[in-house]
Design a protein around this motif. Sequence first.
Motif, PDB file in Angstrom:
ATOM      1  N   GLY A  54      62.017  15.101 -35.944  1.00  0.00           N
ATOM      2  CA  GLY A  54      61.252  15.212 -35.069  1.00  0.00           C
ATOM      3  C   GLY A  54      59.741  14.830 -35.532  1.00  0.00           C
ATOM      4  N   LYS A  55      59.020  15.662 -35.442  1.00  0.00           N
ATOM      5  CA  LYS A  55      57.551  15.422 -36.028  1.00  0.00           C
ATOM      6  C   LYS A  55      57.380  15.523 -37.590  1.00  0.00           C
ATOM      7  CE  LYS A  55      55.415  15.143 -31.418  1.00  0.00           C
ATOM      8  NZ  LYS A  55      54.178  15.473 -30.630  1.00  0.00           N
ATOM      9  N   VAL A  56      58.334  16.226 -38.050  1.00  0.00           N
ATOM     10  CA  VAL A  56      58.249  16.841 -39.216  1.00  0.00           C
ATOM     11  C   VAL A  56      58.804  15.961 -40.471  1.00  0.00           C
ATOM     12  CG1 VAL A  56      58.897  18.845 -40.970  1.00  0.00           C
ATOM     13  CG2 VAL A  56      58.535  19.273 -38.355  1.00  0.00           C
ATOM     14  N   LEU A  57      58.175  15.674 -41.521  1.00  0.00           N
ATOM     15  CA  LEU A  57      58.557  14.868 -42.536  1.00  0.00           C
ATOM     16  C   LEU A  57      59.375  15.939 -43.669  1.00  0.00           C
ATOM     17  CD1 LEU A  57      58.431  12.014 -43.679  1.00  0.00           C
ATOM     18  CD2 LEU A  57      56.253  12.873 -44.880  1.00  0.00           C
ATOM     19  N   VAL A  58      60.630  15.454 -43.953  1.00  0.00           N
ATOM     20  CA  VAL A  58      61.501  16.517 -44.685  1.00  0.00           C
ATOM     21  C   VAL A  58      61.718  15.765 -46.216  1.00  0.00           C
ATOM     22  CG1 VAL A  58      63.484  17.864 -44.794  1.00  0.00           C
ATOM     23  CG2 VAL A  58      62.458  17.364 -42.452  1.00  0.00           C
ATOM     24  N   PHE A  59      61.425  16.570 -47.155  1.00  0.00           N
ATOM     25  CA  PHE A  59      61.578  16.108 -48.322  1.00  0.00           C
ATOM     26  C   PHE A  59      63.018  16.721 -48.965  1.00  0.00           C
ATOM     27  CE2 PHE A  59      56.995  15.803 -48.153  1.00  0.00           C
ATOM     28  CZ  PHE A  59      56.833  14.335 -48.049  1.00  0.00           C
ATOM     29  N   VAL A  60      63.993  16.106 -49.146  1.00  0.00           N
ATOM     30  CA  VAL A  60      65.277  16.782 -49.490  1.00  0.00           C
ATOM     31  C   VAL A  60      65.630  16.559 -50.707  1.00  0.00           C
ATOM     32  CG1 VAL A  60      67.790  16.635 -48.816  1.00  0.00           C
ATOM     33  CG2 VAL A  60      66.065  16.155 -46.867  1.00  0.00           C
ATOM     34  N   GLU A  61      66.094  17.541 -51.589  1.00  0.00           N
ATOM     35  CA  GLU A  61      66.516  17.690 -52.883  1.00  0.00           C
ATOM     36  C   GLU A  61      68.367  17.819 -52.739  1.00  0.00           C
ATOM     37  OE1 GLU A  61      67.122  17.829 -57.024  1.00  0.00           O
ATOM     38  OE2 GLU A  61      65.518  16.575 -55.724  1.00  0.00           O
ATOM     39  N   MET A  98      46.652  10.826 -41.991  1.00  0.00           N
ATOM     40  CA  MET A  98      46.816  12.011 -41.440  1.00  0.00           C
ATOM     41  C   MET A  98      48.198  12.764 -41.677  1.00  0.00           C
ATOM     42  SD  MET A  98      44.482  13.544 -39.592  1.00  0.00           S
ATOM     43  CE  MET A  98      44.874  14.502 -38.093  1.00  0.00           C
ATOM     44  N   PRO A  99      48.539  13.252 -42.629  1.00  0.00           N
ATOM     45  CA  PRO A  99      49.961  13.513 -42.855  1.00  0.00           C
ATOM     46  C   PRO A  99      50.357  14.463 -42.174  1.00  0.00           C
ATOM     47  CG  PRO A  99      48.288  13.950 -45.050  1.00  0.00           C
ATOM     48  CD  PRO A  99      47.580  13.513 -43.799  1.00  0.00           C
ATOM     49  N   PRO A 100      51.825  14.254 -41.578  1.00  0.00           N
ATOM     50  CA  PRO A 100      52.525  15.005 -40.741  1.00  0.00           C
ATOM     51  C   PRO A 100      53.002  16.486 -41.289  1.00  0.00           C
ATOM     52  CG  PRO A 100      53.791  13.429 -41.602  1.00  0.00           C
ATOM     53  CD  PRO A 100      52.719  13.196 -42.403  1.00  0.00           C
ATOM     54  N   PRO A 101      53.247  17.422 -40.443  1.00  0.00           N
ATOM     55  CA  PRO A 101      53.694  18.589 -40.996  1.00  0.00           C
ATOM     56  C   PRO A 101      54.952  18.093 -41.899  1.00  0.00           C
ATOM     57  CG  PRO A 101      53.534  18.579 -38.817  1.00  0.00           C
ATOM     58  CD  PRO A 101      53.275  17.313 -39.005  1.00  0.00           C
ATOM     59  N   CYS A 102      55.015  19.048 -42.933  1.00  0.00           N
ATOM     60  CA  CYS A 102      56.188  18.721 -44.132  1.00  0.00           C
ATOM     61  C   CYS A 102      56.950  19.934 -44.327  1.00  0.00           C
ATOM     62  CB  CYS A 102      55.557  18.142 -45.341  1.00  0.00           C
ATOM     63  SG  CYS A 102      54.666  16.471 -45.129  1.00  0.00           S
ATOM     64  N   ARG A 103      58.259  19.670 -44.843  1.00  0.00           N
ATOM     65  CA  ARG A 103      59.193  20.628 -45.382  1.00  0.00           C
ATOM     66  C   ARG A 103      60.107  20.298 -46.413  1.00  0.00           C
ATOM     67  NH1 ARG A 103      62.636  20.821 -40.322  1.00  0.00           N
ATOM     68  NH2 ARG A 103      64.562  20.135 -41.531  1.00  0.00           N
ATOM     69  N   PHE A 104      60.365  21.254 -47.383  1.00  0.00           N
ATOM     70  CA  PHE A 104      61.164  20.701 -48.269  1.00  0.00           C
ATOM     71  C   PHE A 104      62.562  21.360 -48.300  1.00  0.00           C
ATOM     72  CE2 PHE A 104      57.026  20.343 -49.915  1.00  0.00           C
ATOM     73  CZ  PHE A 104      57.151  19.219 -50.937  1.00  0.00           C
ATOM     74  N   ASP A 105      63.577  20.630 -48.170  1.00  0.00           N
ATOM     75  CA  ASP A 105      64.830  21.317 -47.847  1.00  0.00           C
ATOM     76  C   ASP A 105      65.625  21.157 -49.115  1.00  0.00           C
ATOM     77  OD1 ASP A 105      64.192  21.592 -45.350  1.00  0.00           O
ATOM     78  OD2 ASP A 105      65.553  20.369 -44.275  1.00  0.00           O
ATOM     79  N   VAL A 106      66.714  21.738 -49.477  1.00  0.00           N
ATOM     80  CA  VAL A 106      67.998  21.666 -50.375  1.00  0.00           C
ATOM     81  C   VAL A 106      69.142  21.619 -49.844  1.00  0.00           C
ATOM     82  CG1 VAL A 106      68.844  22.598 -52.463  1.00  0.00           C
ATOM     83  CG2 VAL A 106      66.314  22.840 -52.179  1.00  0.00           C
ATOM     84  N   ILE A 107      69.928  20.493 -49.961  1.00  0.00           N
ATOM     85  CA  ILE A 107      71.424  20.253 -49.626  1.00  0.00           C
ATOM     86  C   ILE A 107      72.008  20.873 -50.976  1.00  0.00           C
ATOM     87  CG2 ILE A 107      73.391  18.823 -49.251  1.00  0.00           C
ATOM     88  CD1 ILE A 107      71.428  19.182 -46.444  1.00  0.00           C
ATOM     89  N   ALA A 108      72.681  21.751 -50.884  1.00  0.00           N
ATOM     90  CA  ALA A 108      73.504  22.416 -52.132  1.00  0.00           C
ATOM     91  C   ALA A 108      75.086  21.991 -52.166  1.00  0.00           C
ATOM     92  CB  ALA A 108      73.173  23.774 -52.488  1.00  0.00           C
TER      93      ALA A 108
END
Length: 123
Positions: A54-61, A98-108
């Motif tokens: 959506g509007k969230v940038l997701v950084f995935v490890e 204008m950085p978008p909202p971000c979150r950090f996810d992990v796929i384990a």
Amino acid sequence: MRMPAFLRPRTAQQITGQIGEDQALAYLQQQGLRLLERNFRCKGGEIDLIMQDGKVLVFVEVRMRSNSKFGGAAASVGSAKQKRLIIAAQIYLQGHSMPPPCRFDVIAFDDKEMTWLKNAIEA
């Protein structure tokens, strides 16, 4: 003189990691996320997948463990790794006015079982 990385043969661990990233990417795309960048590397570290949710940038490890003798895959994302991920994300975001909202996810991946941990890292 060292051989350039792109000419060196890949190790079994690198091949397994690539397969895990491929599976994680396919799963996240099935969930509606869109790939922006893969294996973003900078001086601060590396981010396996950068996705748009959506509007969230997701950084995935993406982490894989064949056994949990030393803790599971999610537990292997320790504080030092978290700091490197946050630094790499900050570098990635420098190009955004204008950085978008971000979150950090992990796929384990523990053995063959995959777990998606949203907001796994507090930035």
